[in-house]
Design an enzyme around this catalytic site. Structure first.
Site, mmCIF file in Angstrom:
data_model
loop_
_atom_site.group_PDB
_atom_site.id
_atom_site.type_symbol
_atom_site.label_atom_id
_atom_site.label_comp_id
_atom_site.label_asym_id
_atom_site.label_seq_id
_atom_site.Cartn_x
_atom_site.Cartn_y
_atom_site.Cartn_z
ATOM 1 C CG LEU A 16 -4.726 2.423 2.189
ATOM 2 C CD1 LEU A 16 -5.123 1.213 1.237
ATOM 3 C CD2 LEU A 16 -5.709 2.912 2.998
ATOM 4 N N GLY A 19 5.225 -2.024 5.666
ATOM 5 C CA GLY A 19 6.176 -2.772 6.505
ATOM 6 C C GLY A 19 7.461 -2.784 5.885
ATOM 7 N N GLY A 20 8.214 -3.784 6.181
ATOM 8 C CA GLY A 20 9.595 -4.018 5.613
ATOM 9 C C GLY A 20 9.680 -4.260 4.232
ATOM 10 C CB THR A 24 -0.696 -0.741 1.206
ATOM 11 O OG1 THR A 24 0.071 -2.154 1.322
ATOM 12 C CG2 THR A 24 -1.879 -0.835 0.481
ATOM 13 C CE LYS A 41 -1.919 -4.900 -1.261
ATOM 14 N NZ LYS A 41 -1.860 -6.411 -0.908
ATOM 15 C CG ASP A 139 0.152 -12.994 6.579
ATOM 16 O OD1 ASP A 139 -0.073 -13.388 7.598
ATOM 17 O OD2 ASP A 139 0.380 -11.809 6.319
#
Length: 745
Positions: A16, A19-20, A24, A41, A139
């Site tokens: 999906l 990133g760093g 996912t 995840k 976020d």
């Protein structure tokens, strides 16, 4: 990774994103019927040396516990599992089928003011819950908000950046100890960019979403005033001054000038919403009656319906700044002969206190809290019923406990055992109710009276009254037989996590996130004692001992406190848990106390001596949200945050698990498809009820662990469930503020 099976059950079917910090995936759960989809995840530690892994492992487990707690909200994905495999850390979450909110906010599209307000209210109501858990999301952005396809509700996702924040630090220092700047450009305010996020940093992000929706311009594409650093956007939107003022305050450059709480932000937005509704329906012939799910919204005085709930009236007065001070120190009564158009209208305090049906006490003696008494059959009759509690024998009580409530079930029911000479067999061991046939179980009534989720319920020792505690910060007292609401007790400033009746039926104890335990007089609704655990501490559970001489509380500060309920004096503090104490349960003889919580252990104490006898670990390594002790004191039931219920031999634990190291449950039941919030024994000890976030109540044979029957809770997640003293009624809560009463033939 595609095609790999993790944890022996989660089969990866699609990547999906990532990133760093991690990746996912979409996966199917091969251990559940139909192989339902879930989100996996993978969290990547920054190094793999032993010391770093040890730190990462501890932080990972801590973050997982936060996510389990957050998943309690209906608009936050449930955390299904967390585990480590090959030095990599995995979270498994509920899959929400729907579209990201950013799909509704394409470049250049300007949404109507009504749609924007609806979006903001939906987001903020979820965020209010998040902040109540001492968590900053950090976020919030359109891609982290999912509009679920089936009901169009907005889900808040991606808590990979959350950190639990100490309430003491946030309030006393005005800042947090977080140093990592995590967030997204355009939605991240200045203080968060500097690594110093605050609760109002999330409010800023939500405000930016609202401005983006009104202007059709991405959040990072709007200009700022070079002198004030404030956002310049009003000339780019078709917006009322009222809504623009609210949004401007949400996104102030100086965090000290923003709304400091989500609750205040919601109140301001709801006032704007109600003003717009008033303008839209200003024709005198229109009858303005809000929908049922909007009863907590503030209404303008000119459009307020006659039958306005107390919580709405309070909100109106708070927000509109009415010159009339709302007196929460008086008991507001409705006389039985009231003939005004609205039976729920309130009398002035002085009128209520002088009415013949009012209790005989002076206004000056009342606590600084409010009580409302609704009248359907006459306050005088209700009060006579309440006064009879003082002369009804209750016998020895059993403490039933769960994550948000501890309750006593007496050996006798006054209606079936004390007042009916032809039915004396309805004592504790003689109930003829049967819960083993689904067709014999029916929903008797649904009680509506809370504006937010109900966390705790308890039934009085005589079986006549029901108490419920809610996220609306109030306790309601009901007539269980008629469903009439008798009292609304106000005084707490945060969620009510637990309620319990004293064994003599004269008092109610309530535990709250405001750090206090309050004890109320059931006959008058007066506040008798406020037990101050800690101004920054949450109290998750309360239970009376069978003799009524001690009140036990389980606390966020990892302690168990023993109080004198008559004087409010702290008698003892028990220490031994390494994390929050979520539940406490007292044995029928009053000699044993069981407790559990976030440290994944059950501890058993000698209650009179205040000493720890034994400690056992939860078999599956999960947090223990619920405990209950059987009426005969021989069996202990516990649940975990995954899906299991365990039955233990309490005597074996008390003996230190001799001959069985470590202690093992006599039965471990895969009880539900989700988090098991609550377990409770029937009065005869033969049936165990479990309530879950999968919206079911299940009934189990205690002797064998076999499933007897299952009940679908119509009001959503089950936070608490309890039996009536005669064993013929089960009461469960609903996440939408409702309470459901089930009967067995």
């Amino acid at each position: 990774m595609l095609g790999k099976t993790l944890g022996g059950r989660y089969h990866i079917v699609k990547h999906l994103g990532g990133g760093g910090f991690g990746q996912t995936y979409l996966a199917s759960d091969r251990q559940l019927p139909g192989n339902p989809l879930c989100v996996v995840k993978l969290l990547l530690p920054q190094a793999t040396d032993a010391d770093t892994l040890a730190i990462a492992r501890r932080l990972f487990d801590r973050e997982a516990q936060v996510l389990y707690r957050l998943g309690k909200h209906e608009q936050i994905p449930n955390l299904l599992a967390h585990f480590e495999e090959d030095k990599e850390f995995y979270l498994v979450q509920e899959f929400i089928e729907g579209n990201e909110l950013k799909a509704e906010l394409p470049l250049g599209k300007q949404l109507s003011e009504a749609k924007v307000i609806a979006i903001l209210l939906d987001i903020l109501k979820v965020l209010e819950f998040v902040h109540k858990q001492d968590v900053i999301h950090r976020d919030i952005k359109p891609s982290n908000l999912i509009r679920r396809q089936q009901d169009r509700k907005i889900f808040l996702i991606d808590f990979g950046a959350v950190k639990e924040v100490s309430a003491r630090e946030a309030k006393s220092l005005g800042q947090t100890t977080l140093t990592v700047a995590i967030g997204s450009p355009g939605y991240m305010p200045n203080e968060q960019l500097s690594g110093n996020p605050k609760f109002c940093s999330d409010i800023y992000a939500v405000g930016m979403i609202g401005i983006q929706a009104l202007t059709g311009i991405p959040a990072n594409g709007l200009p700022f005033d070079s002198e004030t650093s404030e956002l310049m956007w009003r000339d780019r939107a078709n917006v009322s001054q009222q809504l623009a003022d609210v949004l401007d305050k949400m996104v102030r450059y100086d965090y000290r000038q923003r709304y400091q709480t989500v609750t205040h932000t919601l109140q301001a937005l709801e006032l704007v919403n109600s003003q717009q509704s008033t303008q839209a329906y200003s024709t005198p012939t229109h009858k303005l009656t809000p929908p049922l799910d909007d009863l907590t919204k503030p209404l303008s005085p000119s459009t307020q319906p006659l039958q306005t709930s107390p919580s709405v009236e309070q909100t109106i007065r708070d927000i509109a700044g009415s010159q009339q001070q709302y007196d929460t120190s008086a008991a507001e009564l409705i006389p039985s002969n009231l003939t005004q158009p609205s039976a729920n209208s309130k009398l002035p305090a002085e009128t209520a206190l002088s009415h013949p049906t009012s209790p005989n006490f002076a206004e000056s003696s009342l606590p600084k809290t409010g009580i409302e008494i609704n009248n359907a059959e006459g306050v005088a009759n209700s009060r006579k019923k309440l006064r009879r509690l003082s002369v009804i024998g209750t016998g020895i009580a059993t403490a039933l406990v769960a994550i948000f409530g501890i309750y006593y079930l007496p050996k006798l029911n006054s209606q079936s055992s004390l007042t009916n000479s032809n039915n004396t067999s309805q004592s504790l061991g003689g109930s003829n109710s049967s819960w083993n046939r689904g067709e014999n179980i029916s929903l008797a009534k649904t009680l509506s009276g809370h504006s937010k989720e109900v966390n705790a319920i308890a039934i009085s020792p005589d079986g006549q009254n029901l108490a419920s505690g809610s996220n609306d910060n109030t306790i309601n007292v009901w007539n269980l037989s008629t469903g009439q609401r008798l009292f609304t007790l106000k005084g707490h400033s945060d969620y009510i996590y637990s309620v319990a009746f004293s064994p003599d039926g004269q008092k109610i104890a309530s535990a709250s996130g405001d750090g206090t335990v309050k004890i109320w007089n059931l006959q008058t609704g007066q506040l008798l004692q406020t037990l101050q655990s800690n101004s920054e501490n949450r109290v998750f559970s309360v239970a009376f001992t069978p003799d009524g001489q001690t009140l036990v509380s389980g606390n966020k500060d990892k302690t168990i406190k023993l109080w004198n309920p008559s004087t409010g004096q702290l008698k003892n503090t028990l220490k031994g848990h390494s994390e929050f104490v979520l539940t406490v349960a007292v044995s029928p003889d009053g000699k044993t106390l069981a407790s559990s919580g976030y440290d994944k252990t059950i501890k058993v104490w000698n209650l009179p001596a205040g000493t720890l006898i034994s400690s056992v670990a939860e078999p599956t390594g999960n947090t223990i949200p619920s405990l209950a002790i059987s009426p005969d004191g021989q069996t202990l039931a516990s649940s975990d945050i995954y899906n299991k219920v365990h039955l233990w031999n309490l005597g074996q634990i008390l003996s230190g698990c001799k001959g069985a190291q470590p202690c093992s449950p006599t039965h471990s039941i895969s009880a539900h498809k989700d988090y098991v919030n609550f377990v409770a024994f029937s009065p005869d000890g033969k049936t165990l009820a479990s309530g879950s976030r999968d919206e079911t109540i299940k009934l189990w044979k205690v002797q064998t662990g076999e499933l007897e029957s299952s009940i679908s809770n119509r009001s959503g997640n089950v936070n608490a469930v309890t039996f009536s003293p005669d064993g013929k009624t089960i009461v469960s809560n609903g996440e939408d503020g409702k309470i459901e009463v089930w009967r067995s033939r």
